[in-house]
Motif scaffolding. Structure first.
Motif, PDB file in Angstrom:
ATOM      1  N   HIS A  54      62.918 107.538  72.722  1.00 51.45           N
ATOM      2  CA  HIS A  54      62.738 106.167  72.277  1.00 51.45           C
ATOM      3  C   HIS A  54      60.702 106.207  72.298  1.00 51.45           C
ATOM      4  O   HIS A  54      60.213 107.081  73.560  1.00 51.45           O
ATOM      5  N   ASN A  55      60.758 106.465  71.349  1.00 53.88           N
ATOM      6  CA  ASN A  55      59.440 106.931  70.661  1.00 53.88           C
ATOM      7  C   ASN A  55      58.667 108.373  70.967  1.00 53.88           C
ATOM      8  O   ASN A  55      58.129 108.097  71.451  1.00 53.88           O
ATOM      9  N   HIS A  56      59.750 109.459  71.171  1.00 57.49           N
ATOM     10  CA  HIS A  56      59.388 110.268  70.713  1.00 57.49           C
ATOM     11  C   HIS A  56      59.146 110.420  72.755  1.00 57.49           C
ATOM     12  O   HIS A  56      57.826 111.764  73.026  1.00 57.49           O
ATOM     13  N   THR A  57      59.650 109.637  73.430  1.00 60.44           N
ATOM     14  CA  THR A  57      59.323 110.339  75.246  1.00 60.44           C
ATOM     15  C   THR A  57      60.717 109.226  75.399  1.00 60.44           C
ATOM     16  O   THR A  57      61.390 109.191  74.509  1.00 60.44           O
TER      17      THR A  57
ATOM     18  N   LYS B 238      76.151 100.402  75.767  1.00 58.62           N
ATOM     19  CA  LYS B 238      76.893 101.457  75.449  1.00 58.62           C
ATOM     20  C   LYS B 238      75.293 102.192  75.601  1.00 58.62           C
ATOM     21  O   LYS B 238      75.403 102.297  74.913  1.00 58.62           O
ATOM     22  N   SER B 239      75.941 103.383  76.167  1.00 57.80           N
ATOM     23  CA  SER B 239      74.694 104.667  76.434  1.00 57.80           C
ATOM     24  C   SER B 239      74.922 105.710  75.572  1.00 57.80           C
ATOM     25  O   SER B 239      76.504 106.154  76.575  1.00 57.80           O
ATOM     26  N   TYR B 240      74.785 106.515  74.886  1.00 60.78           N
ATOM     27  CA  TYR B 240      75.632 107.667  74.257  1.00 60.78           C
ATOM     28  C   TYR B 240      75.145 108.471  75.663  1.00 60.78           C
ATOM     29  O   TYR B 240      75.728 109.569  75.865  1.00 60.78           O
ATOM     30  N   ASN B 241      73.432 108.296  76.433  1.00 63.63           N
ATOM     31  CA  ASN B 241      73.681 109.662  76.668  1.00 63.63           C
ATOM     32  C   ASN B 241      74.516 109.417  78.559  1.00 63.63           C
ATOM     33  O   ASN B 241      74.643 110.221  78.823  1.00 63.63           O
ATOM     34  N   ARG B 242      75.045 107.816  78.880  1.00 64.82           N
ATOM     35  CA  ARG B 242      75.920 108.163  79.981  1.00 64.82           C
ATOM     36  C   ARG B 242      76.823 108.354  79.536  1.00 64.82           C
ATOM     37  O   ARG B 242      77.342 108.698  80.830  1.00 64.82           O
TER      38      ARG B 242
ATOM     39  N   GLY C 299      69.911 115.647  77.111  1.00 70.78           N
ATOM     40  CA  GLY C 299      69.955 114.276  76.353  1.00 70.78           C
ATOM     41  C   GLY C 299      70.118 114.691  74.978  1.00 70.78           C
ATOM     42  O   GLY C 299      70.819 115.645  74.687  1.00 70.78           O
ATOM     43  N   ALA C 300      70.610 112.798  74.798  1.00 69.70           N
ATOM     44  CA  ALA C 300      71.468 113.192  73.205  1.00 69.70           C
ATOM     45  C   ALA C 300      70.490 111.985  72.635  1.00 69.70           C
ATOM     46  O   ALA C 300      69.747 110.384  73.057  1.00 69.70           O
ATOM     47  N   SER C 301      70.493 112.166  71.357  1.00 75.39           N
ATOM     48  CA  SER C 301      69.704 111.016  70.623  1.00 75.39           C
ATOM     49  C   SER C 301      70.291 111.319  68.735  1.00 75.39           C
ATOM     50  O   SER C 301      71.254 111.725  68.245  1.00 75.39           O
ATOM     51  N   TYR C 302      70.135 110.207  67.971  1.00 73.00           N
ATOM     52  CA  TYR C 302      70.935 109.802  67.107  1.00 73.00           C
ATOM     53  C   TYR C 302      70.846 110.416  65.959  1.00 73.00           C
ATOM     54  O   TYR C 302      70.891 111.320  65.388  1.00 73.00           O
TER      55      TYR C 302
END
Ligand code: FMN
Length: 435
Positions: free
Chosen positions: A76-79, A13-17, A107-110
């Motif tokens: 992930h880990n700022h990269t 389950k990927s938010y970016n996808r 890009g998407a992140s929490y």
């Protein structure tokens, strides 16, 4: 425009996808996005070369086929993720499908940064030697707080975010066009080799007769001992006398011109006097090189049309001539002629007022002409906004931007009602005002 989308996540389950799927469905009228999976791509290991594996070749093939690439990167880990980095390593190790390819990064992140640091890093990676992608400068799309960003139907909830995404995507589409034009083949200007002065010769060229002579026809006929009058001529589907050929061709409901493969105007049918013709011609013009028959400004257009027909880019070029008002719709057709072997033998130009045919069809099918509200062209004059400001050459009907691609069959020409004072074109000699 065909784009491929790569989500830099192998999570089920990927938010970016999800973001890529939203772009693909929500903006399908702008772009055709195909999302590529990277789950099956093995971790990069140059000692166990998987360049030829289906997973890597599939990605490479799809990227090469596409006009551009959208990469949705998690952070992930700022990269970027190891999975995405691994994919890029496969695509820059022995194969380089991203080279010169326009790329957009989203890009998407929490959290609220929306994978900003990963995106920055990804730009560097994509521009590194061996990858050589062309990343669109700026035009960032950072989707933070992603857990709250999508509704149950997987649509982005926030309208401003959607319109901002639309904006960045539309800018990218323009960027792709620029880059692909830049990468594309150099402009093909081989048409400039078209010699409208007819300096060359073909097997039928009648040598030793001045092409500009007002009595070229008589001189050429004498020089070749041409058949005349009641002499019979064997054609491939019949036998006619020269007189019968003239009766036949002069009774055609269109004006015919024969220009040979050496760009010499060698015949036209005499179905009306010059003053009554749609594209006036006079006997003295027969024999002239094409250059003599067109105003200077039309020459490049004529060269491009002839070259398209000679090289087989098209077999038929159509061009409406403007300025004939609502009572006529005059079309110039340029048909390439070939022998049985397919060799180019010149142009059959025929000029026709198609409006009577249209009116007959409408009358006999119980229809009427109606204005198409979406039409770019004026249903009556056929003018288009675009061609309104480019004075067409009313002789060949070509307007500056009408050639070489097939002009808009409806407009092609300017609606500019005020008469165009063209120089007389000795081939078509058309002047929208003569009629
Ligand atoms: C190992 C790991 C490291 C992460 N590091 C970051 C980070 O540095 N910055 C950030 O905004 N999110 C970080 N996250 C959270 C990701 O934003 C989140 O997992 C996001 O959903 C990943 O995108 P995806 O759903 O497309 O896989 C990390 C997640 C993982 C599993």
């Amino acid at each position: 425009m065909k784009l491929v989308g790569i989500a830099g996540s192998v999570a089920d389950k990927s938010y970016n996808r999800l973001l890529l799927k939203f772009i693909a469905t929500h903006f399908s009228d702008t772009v055709d996005v195909e999302i590529l999976d990277i789950q099956d791509v093995p971790m990069f290991n140059q000692s166990d070369d998987q360049t030829d594996s289906d997973a890597v070749q599939y990605l490479s093939h799809k990227i090469k086929q596409a006009d551009g690439v959208i990469i949705a990167t998690p952070e992930h880990n700022h990269t970027i993720t190891a999975a995405l980095k691994s994919v890029i390593e496969w695509l820059s190790f022995k194969i380089h499908p991203l080279s010169g390819k326009p790329v957009m990064i989203v890009g998407a992140s929490y959290y609220d940064q929306g994978s900003s640091r990963a995106q920055l890093n990804l730009r560097q990676i994509l521009e590194s030697p061996g990858v050589d992608a062309i990343v669109m400068p700026g035009n960032e799309f950072l989707l933070g707080e992603v857990k709250e960003a999508f509704d149950d139907q997987h649509n982005l909830k926030d309208a401003r975010t959607v319109s901002f995404l639309k904006e960045t995507l539309e800018k990218f589409v323009k960027f792709v066009k620029v880059i692909n034009t830049m990468n594309g083949p150099a402009e093909d200007d081989s048409w400039k080799s078209e010699d409208l002065e007819a300096h060359g010769k073909v097997e039928t060229t009648i040598e030793g007769v001045n092409m500009h002579a007002a009595d070229w026809v008589e001189q050429a006929a004498a020089k070749t001992n041409a058949a005349t009058g009641d002499d019979y001529v064997k054609l491939d589907r019949g036998v006619l006398t020269v007189n019968q050929l003239n009766y036949f061709l002069n009774s055609m409901p269109m004006e015919l011109t024969y220009a040979d493969a050496n760009n010499q105007f060698i015949y036209y049918n005499h179905n009306a006097e010059a003053k009554d013709m749609m594209a006036a011609r006079t006997p003295a013009q027969a024999g002239n090189p094409m250059a003599d028959c067109h105003p200077k400004r039309a020459i490049p257009h004529v060269q491009q049309v002839i070259h398209m027909l000679r090289t087989g880019k098209t077999d038929l070029f159509k061009l409406p001539v403007p300025g004939n008002g609502p009572e006529k719709y005059i079309m110039h057709y340029y048909q390439a002629m070939h022998d049985a072997k397919g060799d180019y033998k010149g142009i059959n130009e025929f000029v026709l007022d198609i409006l009577p045919i249209v009116k007959y069809y409408l009358a006999h099918t119980g229809q009427v002409l109606a204005k198409d509200p979406n039409a770019k062209a004026d249903a009556i004059s056929g003018a288009s906004a675009k061609s309104a400001d480019t004075k067409p050459d009313s002789v060949s009907g070509a307007s500056a931007d009408a050639v070489p691609e097939q002009p808009d069959e409806v407009s092609g020409a300017s609606a500019d009602p005020e008469p165009v004072e063209p120089e007389v074109d000795s081939i078509s000699g058309a002047s929208g005002n003569d009629n």
